[in-house]
Scaffold this active site. Structure first.
Site, PDB file in Angstrom:
ATOM      1  N   ASP A  93       0.856  -1.184   0.000  1.00  0.00           N
ATOM      2  CA  ASP A  93       0.000   0.000   0.000  1.00  0.00           C
ATOM      3  C   ASP A  93       0.892   1.233   0.000  1.00  0.00           C
ATOM      4  O   ASP A  93       1.666   1.445   0.939  1.00  0.00           O
ATOM      5  CB  ASP A  93      -0.898  -0.014   1.237  1.00  0.00           C
TER       6      ASP A  93
ATOM      7  N   ASP B 189      -2.679   2.512  -6.168  1.00  0.00           N
ATOM      8  CA  ASP B 189      -1.691   2.584  -5.088  1.00  0.00           C
ATOM      9  C   ASP B 189      -1.647   1.364  -4.173  1.00  0.00           C
ATOM     10  O   ASP B 189      -0.983   1.412  -3.128  1.00  0.00           O
ATOM     11  CB  ASP B 189      -1.936   3.843  -4.245  1.00  0.00           C
ATOM     12  N   GLU B 190      -2.306   0.279  -4.536  1.00  0.00           N
ATOM     13  CA  GLU B 190      -2.206  -0.908  -3.696  1.00  0.00           C
ATOM     14  C   GLU B 190      -2.442  -2.174  -4.508  1.00  0.00           C
ATOM     15  O   GLU B 190      -3.114  -2.164  -5.540  1.00  0.00           O
ATOM     16  CB  GLU B 190      -3.176  -0.845  -2.521  1.00  0.00           C
TER      17      GLU B 190
END
Length: 358
Positions: A10, A104-105
């Site tokens: 993350d 983003d993860e």
């Protein structure tokens, strides 16, 4: 028993961190990515801003009150995607079992990996370092034997953290975890659980499967499992795109058809550009979404038998869905345009059939 080795990566305050990376003057300052208006919403907040209680999805006006020195920056999704692809390239150096959840993860299954390293923790450390070296950005990592625990772990030691939940630790870890920290239990459900006397995983574990299903429907089975550290979901390397869209909330309501059509055209062109950049293809359904000032929302859509791959045709169809009878005296505060129904061309049933959705 053989356990899988799952890593959840993350990126820390991704959008805001990118802005601080590209603009040194923003480093160390409270930054919010989003529109600075009465109707704006914070898309991401730097850790400096979070100290004042600013967080994503918060109205910009409220964020500005909580943090008077907050600096608003307009989002740059092209730049975020560019860096996201660089980060994913790092993931694929270790495994092909990569399931992106957003820019983003992502989940990674490194049970069997490309470098033959037996330790998922060491792999996560390498990944974090490579991301930092190549992009200048910081990531946190959670490691465990299933997706639920790995994602939960990645939130435990932010920013720039790494947290491991071993199989023999999972039962005690989950028992002490407050229900609002459970991935998959939303804010509203967590509040209902607290009112029902369910504060932690230990409390949740006392409820029978039948009771949880009665209280929470289909989600009851999921809650029954995760409070016991059970999650059988595999890391899915392919996530099918179901729709591509763009939308805009206006600072001033729109009332005139000419102004509304001008915005539909502009938003439609942005949506079509995203459609072309995505891996989706063969879109057959175009939809416009209208939200009125009183927050009523409607959609109008048109499904064609042939895939829509021409920008001008896309824009023309989007405009045709907006008619005078959709105008409202309260005004329109949001317009969205999207494309969906990705499939190969089929034999026509009802050519150019117009479908209405409410």
């Amino acid at each position: 028993m053989d356990y899988r080795k799952i890593i959840h990566i993350d990126m820390d305050a991704f959008y805001a961190s990118v802005e601080q990376l590209d603009n040194p003057e923003l480093r160390g300052k409270p930054v919010a990515v989003g529109g600075n208006s009465q109707r704006g919403v914070v898309a991401a907040a730097s850790y400096e801003a979070r100290k004042f209680g600013v967080k994503s999805a918060m109205p910009s006006a409220k964020a500005a009150k909580q943090c008077p020195h907050l600096i608003f920056v307009s989002p740059r999704f092209t730049r975020y995607k560019e860096l996201s692809y660089q980060i994913r390239d790092v993931f694929f150096e270790y495994t092909d079992l990569v399931e992106p959840l957003s820019l983003d993860e992502a989940y990674l299954d490194v049970t069997e990996n490309k470098i033959g390293l037996n330790s998922a923790t060491l792999i996560a450390k390498e990944i974090k370092k490579k991301i930092s070296d190549r992009t200048g950005l910081i990531a946190s990592a959670g490691i465990s034997y299933n997706k639920f625990l790995a994602k939960t772990a990645s939130d435990m030691d932010k920013p720039d953290g790494i947290y491991v939940i071993l199989p023999n630790e999972a039962e005690d870890f989950v028992a002490a975890l407050p229900v609002h920290r459970f991935h998959g239990i939303g804010k509203v459900t967590a509040e209902k659980m607290v009112k029902a006397g369910i504060f932690t995983g230990k409390d949740l574990r006392k409820k029978s499967l039948e009771d949880l299903k009665l209280r929470y429907g289909k989600s009851g089975q999921y809650y029954f499992n995760i409070c016991r550290g059970i999650d059988h979901r595999d890391v899915q390397p392919i996530r099918e795109t179901k729709s591509v869209s763009a939308e805009r909330t206006f600072e001033d309501n729109l009332y005139e058809l000419a102004n509304i059509n001008a915005e539909i055209e502009r938003i439609a062109r942005i949506s079509f550009e995203r459609y072309q950049r995505s891996k989706a293809s063969d879109g057959h359904t175009i939809t416009i979404k209208l939200k009125y000032a009183d927050f009523r929302q409607i959609t109008r859509s048109k499904t064609l038998d042939k895939a829509i791959n021409d920008e001008e045709a896309f824009v023309e169809i989007a405009l045709s869905l907006m008619t005078e009878n959709l105008l409202d005296e309260s005004g329109i505060r949001l317009i969205g345009v999207g494309i969906a129904n990705f499939r190969k061309d089929i034999e026509p049933e009802k050519p150019n059939q117009l479908t209405l959705e409410f």
